[in-house]
Scaffold this motif. Structure first.
Motif, PDB file in Angstrom:
ATOM      1  N   ASP A   1       0.873  -1.174   0.000  1.00 18.61           N
ATOM      2  CA  ASP A   1       0.000   0.000   0.000  1.00 18.61           C
ATOM      3  C   ASP A   1       0.909   1.224   0.000  1.00 18.61           C
ATOM      4  N   CYS A   2       0.559   2.213  -0.769  1.00 20.86           N
ATOM      5  CA  CYS A   2       1.350   3.434  -0.877  1.00 20.86           C
ATOM      6  C   CYS A   2       1.463   4.161   0.458  1.00 20.86           C
ATOM      7  N   GLY A   3       0.388   4.221   1.230  1.00 20.92           N
ATOM      8  CA  GLY A   3       0.390   4.952   2.496  1.00 20.92           C
ATOM      9  C   GLY A   3       0.233   6.447   2.300  1.00 20.92           C
ATOM     10  N   CYS A   4      -0.333   6.847   1.166  1.00 25.53           N
ATOM     11  CA  CYS A   4      -0.391   8.268   0.805  1.00 25.53           C
ATOM     12  C   CYS A   4      -1.629   9.005   1.316  1.00 25.53           C
ATOM     13  N   PHE A   5      -2.807   8.479   1.034  1.00 26.48           N
ATOM     14  CA  PHE A   5      -4.048   9.218   1.278  1.00 26.48           C
ATOM     15  C   PHE A   5      -5.036   8.407   2.104  1.00 26.48           C
ATOM     16  N   ASP A   6      -4.593   7.770   3.159  1.00 18.99           N
ATOM     17  CA  ASP A   6      -5.470   6.898   3.935  1.00 18.99           C
ATOM     18  C   ASP A   6      -6.659   7.643   4.541  1.00 18.99           C
TER      19      ASP A   6
ATOM     20  N   TRP B   1       1.537   1.114 -11.551  1.00 22.87           N
ATOM     21  CA  TRP B   1       2.140   2.185 -12.347  1.00 22.87           C
ATOM     22  C   TRP B   1       1.217   3.400 -12.391  1.00 22.87           C
ATOM     23  N   ALA B   2      -0.076   3.192 -12.207  1.00 22.01           N
ATOM     24  CA  ALA B   2      -1.010   4.324 -12.138  1.00 22.01           C
ATOM     25  C   ALA B   2      -0.692   5.215 -10.935  1.00 22.01           C
ATOM     26  N   THR B   3      -0.188   4.627  -9.858  1.00 21.19           N
ATOM     27  CA  THR B   3       0.204   5.411  -8.683  1.00 21.19           C
ATOM     28  C   THR B   3       1.369   6.329  -9.040  1.00 21.19           C
ATOM     29  N   VAL B   4       2.315   5.801  -9.809  1.00 25.43           N
ATOM     30  CA  VAL B   4       3.461   6.608 -10.246  1.00 25.43           C
ATOM     31  C   VAL B   4       2.976   7.741 -11.151  1.00 25.43           C
ATOM     32  N   TRP B   5       2.068   7.429 -12.069  1.00 26.10           N
ATOM     33  CA  TRP B   5       1.525   8.452 -12.982  1.00 26.10           C
ATOM     34  C   TRP B   5       0.732   9.501 -12.214  1.00 26.10           C
TER      35      TRP B   5
END
Length: 179
Positions: free
Chosen positions: A137-142, A158-162
Motif C-alpha cells: 500500500d502506498c500509504g499516501c491518502f489513507d 504504475w497508475a500510482t506513479v503516474w
C-alpha cells in the motif's frame, strides 16, 4: 490576457497542490502507526531511517501545504474586479509588491520546489517497489480514502506513479512564476 490566464493557472495549481499535501499530511497524522508500517514495509532503508521518515514527513508535507495555501489565500484576497475592464486582476501591479509579499513569494516558490522534490522521490520509490515485484500500500491518502473511494488504500501500480507525475506537473507553473 495570456498573463491573466497564467496567473489563474498558477493559482489553481497552487491551491490544488496545497490541498493534496494537506490531505496527505492529515492522513499520516490521523494514522501515524499505519503510516509507519507503510514506510517500514518498503524495506528500502534501515528501521531507524524509516522511523525518522514516518515522524518527519507528515510535518514537512503540512508545512508545504500551509505555505502554498497561505500564498493562495493572500492572492485570492487581493483579487479585484476592475469596473472599466471585464477581467479579473490577480495580485498587485508589477513593481508595487511590498517586501513581505516578495518574501512570501520566495516561501511559496521554495514550497513548490520542495513538493516537486518529494514527488520525484516518491515516484522513484514507487518505481523501485514495482520493479522488485512487491505488493504494498502506498500509504499516501489513507484519511481521505475513507470519504472518497478513488483515494482508498490500494496496492501500488504504475497508475500510482503516474498520479504522482500529474501532481508534479502542478508544481511547474508555481516554480515558473515570475514575481
Amino acid at each position: 490576457m495570456m498573463a491573466l490566464a497564467g496567473q489563474v493557472l498558477r493559482l489553481a495549481c497552487q491551491l490544488s497542490l496545497g490541498a493534496i499535501f494537506l490531505i496527505s499530511a492529515a492522513g499520516k497524522f490521523k494514522y501515524p502507526m499505519a503510516f509507519l508500517r507503510s514506510v517500514v514495509d518498503y524495506q528500502l532503508t534501515p528501521l531507524w531511517i524509516s522511523i525518522v521518515t514516518a515522524v518527519t514527513l507528515p510535518g514537512v508535507e503540512l508545512a508545504v501545504a500551509v505555505v502554498l495555501l497561505a500564498g493562495s489565500v493572500l492572492e485570492l484576497a487581493r483579487v479585484r474586479i476592475s469596473p472599466s475592464e471585464v477581467s479579473l486582476r490577480i495580485g498587485v501591479e508589477c513593481g508595487k509588491r511590498p517586501v513581505w509579499l516578495k518574501r512570501l513569494d520566495l516561501w511559496v516558490n521554495s514550497a513548490a520546489w520542495l513538493s516537486a522534490g518529494m514527488l520525484v522521490f516518491f515516484m522513484v520509490l514507487l518505481s523501485i517497489v514495482l520493479m522488485k515485484g512487491m505488493k504494498l500500500d502506498c500509504g499516501c491518502f489513507d484519511f481521505i480514502g475513507e470519504y472518497i473511494p478513488i483515494f482508498r488504500a490500494s496496492t501500488i501500480t504504475w497508475a500510482t506513479v503516474w498520479r504522482d507525475a500529474v501532481m508534479l506537473l502542478l508544481a511547474v507553473p508555481i516554480i515558473a512564476r515570475k514575481s
